[in-house]
Design an enzyme around this catalytic site. Structure first.
Site, PDB file in Angstrom:
ATOM      1  N   ASP A  39      16.760   0.394 -25.989  1.00 33.28           N
ATOM      2  CA  ASP A  39      17.420  -0.654 -25.058  1.00 33.28           C
ATOM      3  C   ASP A  39      18.708  -0.994 -25.763  1.00 33.28           C
ATOM      4  OD1 ASP A  39      15.429  -0.270 -23.399  1.00 33.28           O
ATOM      5  OD2 ASP A  39      14.584  -2.202 -23.287  1.00 33.28           O
ATOM      6  N   TYR A  42      21.327   1.540 -25.743  1.00 37.31           N
ATOM      7  CA  TYR A  42      21.939   1.481 -24.351  1.00 37.31           C
ATOM      8  C   TYR A  42      22.789   0.547 -24.053  1.00 37.31           C
ATOM      9  CZ  TYR A  42      21.988   1.959 -19.208  1.00 37.31           C
ATOM     10  OH  TYR A  42      22.248   1.990 -18.066  1.00 37.31           O
ATOM     11  N   LEU A  88       6.186  11.199  11.069  1.00 39.36           N
ATOM     12  CA  LEU A  88       5.154  12.234  10.901  1.00 39.36           C
ATOM     13  C   LEU A  88       4.129  12.065  11.821  1.00 39.36           C
ATOM     14  CD1 LEU A  88       5.267  12.439   6.752  1.00 39.36           C
ATOM     15  CD2 LEU A  88       5.960  14.184   8.329  1.00 39.36           C
ATOM     16  N   GLU A 119       2.615  16.681  -1.296  1.00 40.33           N
ATOM     17  CA  GLU A 119       3.180  15.971  -1.954  1.00 40.33           C
ATOM     18  C   GLU A 119       2.593  14.353  -1.524  1.00 40.33           C
ATOM     19  OE1 GLU A 119       7.434  15.408  -0.146  1.00 40.33           O
ATOM     20  OE2 GLU A 119       6.732  17.513  -0.432  1.00 40.33           O
ATOM     21  N   LYS A 121       2.525  10.873  -0.118  1.00 42.71           N
ATOM     22  CA  LYS A 121       3.125  10.148   0.799  1.00 42.71           C
ATOM     23  C   LYS A 121       3.332   8.646   0.183  1.00 42.71           C
ATOM     24  CE  LYS A 121       3.013   8.741   5.724  1.00 42.71           C
ATOM     25  NZ  LYS A 121       3.404   7.361   5.682  1.00 42.71           N
ATOM     26  N   ASP A 123       4.571   4.678  -0.105  1.00 46.34           N
ATOM     27  CA  ASP A 123       4.482   3.642   1.005  1.00 46.34           C
ATOM     28  C   ASP A 123       5.750   2.972   0.591  1.00 46.34           C
ATOM     29  OD1 ASP A 123       3.543   2.417   3.063  1.00 46.34           O
ATOM     30  OD2 ASP A 123       1.868   1.453   2.091  1.00 46.34           O
ATOM     31  N   TYR A 232      12.430  13.528  -0.707  1.00 44.50           N
ATOM     32  CA  TYR A 232      11.438  14.512  -0.087  1.00 44.50           C
ATOM     33  C   TYR A 232      11.975  15.252   1.179  1.00 44.50           C
ATOM     34  CZ  TYR A 232      10.611  10.463   2.691  1.00 44.50           C
ATOM     35  OH  TYR A 232      10.989   9.274   3.486  1.00 44.50           O
ATOM     36  N   LYS A 320      -3.680  10.626   5.999  1.00 45.55           N
ATOM     37  CA  LYS A 320      -3.683   9.544   5.558  1.00 45.55           C
ATOM     38  C   LYS A 320      -5.116   9.139   4.791  1.00 45.55           C
ATOM     39  CE  LYS A 320      -0.915   6.455   7.007  1.00 45.55           C
ATOM     40  NZ  LYS A 320      -0.481   6.083   8.270  1.00 45.55           N
ATOM     41  N   CYS A 417     -27.563 -28.525   2.673  1.00 43.04           N
ATOM     42  CA  CYS A 417     -28.912 -29.672   3.037  1.00 43.04           C
ATOM     43  C   CYS A 417     -28.125 -30.789   3.355  1.00 43.04           C
ATOM     44  CB  CYS A 417     -29.366 -29.784   1.515  1.00 43.04           C
ATOM     45  SG  CYS A 417     -28.594 -30.547   0.311  1.00 43.04           S
ATOM     46  N   CYS A 432     -22.815 -29.851  -4.638  1.00 38.77           N
ATOM     47  CA  CYS A 432     -23.480 -30.575  -4.091  1.00 38.77           C
ATOM     48  C   CYS A 432     -24.563 -31.256  -5.167  1.00 38.77           C
ATOM     49  CB  CYS A 432     -24.500 -29.669  -3.127  1.00 38.77           C
ATOM     50  SG  CYS A 432     -25.994 -30.459  -2.580  1.00 38.77           S
ATOM     51  N   CYS A 437     -31.838 -29.566  -2.503  1.00 42.00           N
ATOM     52  CA  CYS A 437     -30.933 -28.603  -2.031  1.00 42.00           C
ATOM     53  C   CYS A 437     -31.445 -27.333  -2.305  1.00 42.00           C
ATOM     54  CB  CYS A 437     -29.577 -28.400  -2.492  1.00 42.00           C
ATOM     55  SG  CYS A 437     -28.533 -27.325  -1.537  1.00 42.00           S
TER      56      CYS A 437
HETATM   57  S1  IVH Z   1       8.607  13.865   5.057  1.00 43.49           S
HETATM   58  C1  IVH Z   1      10.270  14.798   9.247  1.00 43.49           C
HETATM   59  N1  IVH Z   1       7.479  13.200   2.746  1.00 43.49           N
HETATM   60  O1  IVH Z   1       6.420   8.637   5.819  1.00 43.49           O
HETATM   61  C2  IVH Z   1       9.490  14.569   8.122  1.00 43.49           C
HETATM   62  N2  IVH Z   1       7.902  11.368   4.304  1.00 43.49           N
HETATM   63  O2  IVH Z   1       5.202   8.340   8.370  1.00 43.49           O
HETATM   64  C3  IVH Z   1      10.054  13.390   7.120  1.00 43.49           C
HETATM   65  N3  IVH Z   1       7.168   9.381   3.531  1.00 43.49           N
HETATM   66  O3  IVH Z   1       9.279   8.244   7.718  1.00 43.49           O
HETATM   67  C4  IVH Z   1       9.235  12.827   6.278  1.00 43.49           C
HETATM   68  N4  IVH Z   1       6.480   9.875   1.486  1.00 43.49           N
HETATM   69  O4  IVH Z   1       9.377   7.337   5.471  1.00 43.49           O
HETATM   70  C5  IVH Z   1       8.037  12.804   3.905  1.00 43.49           C
HETATM   71  N5  IVH Z   1       6.611  12.970   0.714  1.00 43.49           N
HETATM   72  C6  IVH Z   1       6.814  12.484   1.880  1.00 43.49           C
HETATM   73  C7  IVH Z   1       6.965  11.069   2.283  1.00 43.49           C
HETATM   74  C8  IVH Z   1       7.418  10.745   3.661  1.00 43.49           C
HETATM   75  C9  IVH Z   1       6.563   8.892   2.443  1.00 43.49           C
HETATM   76  C10 IVH Z   1       7.448   8.472   4.803  1.00 43.49           C
HETATM   77  C11 IVH Z   1       8.792   8.753   5.484  1.00 43.49           C
HETATM   78  C12 IVH Z   1       8.217   8.821   7.014  1.00 43.49           C
HETATM   79  C13 IVH Z   1       7.110   8.280   7.235  1.00 43.49           C
HETATM   80  C14 IVH Z   1       6.215   8.988   8.126  1.00 43.49           C
END
Ligand code: IVH
Length: 687
Positions: A39, A42, A88, A119, A121, A123, A232, A320, A417, A432, A437
């Site tokens: 660090d 950097y 999606l 891949e 998903k 959040d 993605y 999901k 009680c 208590c 009790c």
């Molecule tokens: S592809 C047309 N890949 O999930 C398809 N989405 O519930 C575009 N998300 O709006 C999405 N990880 O915000 C894709 N590896 C991933 C993702 C991803 C998270 C989110 C994205 C999308 C939402 C749909």
């Protein structure tokens, strides 16, 4: 401000090379998570760059110094997405994924296995990054999919977002990249702690924290929050073409864009299911939250053939995972009573399913926590149930309040009680104190019969449990109504053991006042306090209506104990138990204390001639222990010397313990000190 000079060629070169170097280190640190410099190194590079830029006024667009420093906005401008940002479709089971695969094959009129990509998903918050001529021109939120908000200045502060696309191999004229901005779980927790300390509302989850951080009018706030990006997808593009999603992902990687932590190609749905499971297994080990896996048809030509519905593409689906959190409403807040009398609050919910289990209630830990989190009856709350962890309320959603929510009062009476409760100042536990009790009677009887209590030999934890479950002792006084035949009917008792137990019970009917008081398990009343009380009150009745002033006048008796005693004897049910014990034959053996004391004076006091030093935290206040030592004839000193007889060591005794060892001074615990007093007492009946 010093006059800016035109930068000489060699300075420009140094600036450009510093920018390259720093951007490379940002990439190592924020994208690859594998820095190659410290660090400090950097910071040194960064400072040098900032100085040169300032001095010569030569700043190139991709300079890392350009990430920060933009002034706050009044409001966000709108941005239209060239290609709409779709959502999606969701699948919740393997069967639904198989159905997705069948549909694709049907639409494509194909028999052979389809090549998919899998891949995580993420959040977080979906973002579009528009690069023009290789430079980040715009960053926008998804909005309604067609139009989002311009958050360029905020997104620039995210160190893993390249401001310029790597030139090697050429850059597209225009490209819209899509990805998810997210916050690490650790960072989210830190942020919430800071917000809590500052009295600000906390975020319900990392997703909300990421979204809140990106949608900031002041970019300096975003810059303070450590956000990450995972790319993605792609929108419009000019000057670059890909055959497949995986080829596009390779390109992203080459161009130093952050991509999802796991990316796999899988041919056929059964292989997809394997890859999905692998991600699900890894879920807990990620530093960030994912809520599923995204499965996409790899071939972009096939993607195009499949096309999209209004909101979702036909070529991708989100599988999901079971959620760890859900929102529900608190119907009621009640108290449950533990074996030691502590009343713990819990929330009763409108039933909600989390991770395949219906959750109807959860502990709220203690009454202070309810206040701190401002949880009210009627509140809509976020409930979490992760892995094996028992469900707990993460937070209330204050925006959902209607004004009809009610605060949960700290109970004035035991919910089991109806007995009296105590809560000392500065303590979170509400207890208590009723002997009868049902929630605690077993525990209380075990203590009552214990060696330092009524000393009923053979009546330990197991036998108390047995007698209790068989319904032979439901209340204290039942002990003295036990008959030998009752015991003989139980599996654990034979003639001899039953006789022994009956004798032990009989013998315990004549305790000293001190022993009895200790046995009652009144909070804070230990052996020493019981002895002090016994010196001042010779009959139980003396305590029934004792005035608080009288208690406070007793030397060495703290306020906590005085308060605890008066609450205990205020409880009608406890008085009833005392009376029932007496009717069952219990009789206090009162030594004529004054006379005994006089006799004792002539005799030696237990600790006479001994010097004690106290170190560390003891079960009783240090002052009280010192006074007890003095009262028993000893001398309490603060420093260890060759004259010290004993070191009374509590928790974390520190250096005094080392000193004691050096000088071969004997070390005793608090309990051993009490034993010492007891053992050497010429008047053992006092105990
Ligand atoms: S592809 C047309 N890949 O999930 C398809 N989405 O519930 C575009 N998300 O709006 C999405 N990880 O915000 C894709 N590896 C991933 C993702 C991803 C998270 C989110 C994205 C999308 C939402 C749909």
């Amino acid at each position: 401000m010093p006059e800016k000079r035109d930068a000489p060629q060699e300075v420009k070169k140094e600036i450009e090379s510093l920018v390259k170097e720093i951007n490379y280190h940002n990439y190592r640190y924020y994208v690859l998570d594998s820095p190659v410099i410290t660090d400090e190194e950097y910071d040194k590079l960064y400072r040098r760059l900032a100085q040169l830029e300032e001095k010569y006024g030569y700043v190139i667009p991709e300079s890392p110094t350009m990430r920060v420093g933009a002034a706050p906005l009044e409001k966000f401008a709108k941005v239209r997405h060239t290609v709409p940002m779709l959502s999606l479709d969701n699948a919740f089971s393997h069967d639904e994924l198989r159905e997705f695969d069948r549909r694709i094959k049907r639409l494509l009129e194909r028999e052979e296995d389809i090549e998919y990509t899998v891949e995580p998903k993420y959040d977080g918050l979906a973002i579009e990054l528009t690069y023009e001529g290789g430079l980040l021109a715009r960053a926008s939120t998804r909005g309604d999919g067609f139009e989002g908000e311009d958050v360029t200045r905020n997104i620039r502060t995210i160190k893993s977002v390249p401001i310029k696309i790597e030139e090697d191999g050429g850059v597209p004229q225009v490209i819209d990249l899509r990805g998810e901005v997210y916050m690490d779980i650790g960072e989210f927790k830190k942020l919430n702690r800071r917000r809590e300390d500052a009295g600000e509302p906390v975020f319900a989850n990392p997703r909300n924290a990421a979204a809140g951080s990106v949608r900031q009018l002041d970019p300096s706030v975003t810059a303070e929050r450590r956000l990450f990006l995972a790319c993605y997808g792609m929108g419009a593009a000019k000057g670059v073409e890909f055959k497949s999603h995986s080829e596009f992902m390779d390109w992203l990687r080459e161009k130093r864009f952050p991509v999802p932590a796991v990316f796999e190609k899988a041919k056929g749905m059964e292989n997809v299911l394997g890859a999905v499971e692998k991600i699900e297994k890894k879920r807990e080990s990620f530093r960030f939250e994912i809520d599923g896996a995204v499965i996409k048809v790899d071939d972009l030509g096939l993607q195009q053939k499949l096309g999209s519905k209004t909101r979702e593409p036909r070529w991708a689906i989100a599988y999901k995972f079971t959620a760890h959190q859900a929102t529900t409403k608190i119907k009621d807040i009640r108290g449950s009573v533990g074996r030691t009398g502590v009343i713990t609050p819990y929330a009763v919910f409108e039933p909600v399913r989390i991770g395949g289990v219906t959750v109807t209630k959860s502990t709220l830990h203690n009454w202070d926590e309810i206040k701190r989190k401002d949880i009210r009856i009627g509140d809509t709350v976020v409930v979490e149930r992760a892995g094996d962890v028992i469900p707990h309320v993460l937070m209330t959603i204050k925006e959902k309040r209607t004004g009809k929510e009610k605060e949960a009062p700290v109970p004035a009476h035991c919910p089991i009680c109806g007995g009296e409760v105590v809560r000392e100042e500065g303590e979170v536990a509400v207890r208590c104190v009723s002997l009868s009790c049902p929630a605690q009677v077993q525990e209380k009887i075990i203590h009552f019969a214990g060696r330092n209590g009524m000393d009923i030999e053979g009546l330990g934890e197991k036998n108390v449990e047995l007698l209790y479950t068989k319904g032979l002792i439901k209340k204290f006084e039942d002990l003295y109504g036990l008959k030998k035949e009752d015991l003989l009917r139980l599996p654990r008792f034979a003639q001899k053991s039953a006789s022994n137990m009956m004798n032990a019970i009989e013998r315990s009917k004549t305790p000293t006042m001190a022993r009895l008081l200790y046995s009652l398990g009144i909070p804070h009343v230990g052996e020493y306090a019981a002895r002090l009380l016994a010196k001042n009150f010779t009959q139980l009745e003396d305590l029934y209506h004792v005035q608080p002033e009288k208690m406070r006048s007793i030397k060495h008796l703290g306020d906590k104990i005085a308060n605890s005693i008066s609450v205990f004897f205020k409880d009608e049910k406890n008085i009833k138990t005392m009376e029932a014990l007496k009717s069952a034959g219990l009789q206090i053996q009162n030594p004529d204390f004054i006379g005994e004391k006089k006799k004792q004076k002539k005799q030696k006091l237990p600790l006479e001639g001994m010097t004690f030093v106290i170190s560390g935290t003891l079960p009783a206040p240090r002052k009280a222990v010192e006074e007890m030592i003095e009262a028993e004839g000893g001398h309490a000193s603060s420093a260890i010397s060759g004259n010290t007889d004993y070191l009374v060591a509590g928790e974390k005794p520190g250096s005094k313990l080392d000193r004691a060892r050096e000088l071969s001074v004997k070390t005793v615990s608090y309990e051993e000190l009490l034993e010492l007093i007891k053992g050497r007492s010429k008047n053992p009946t006092l105990f």
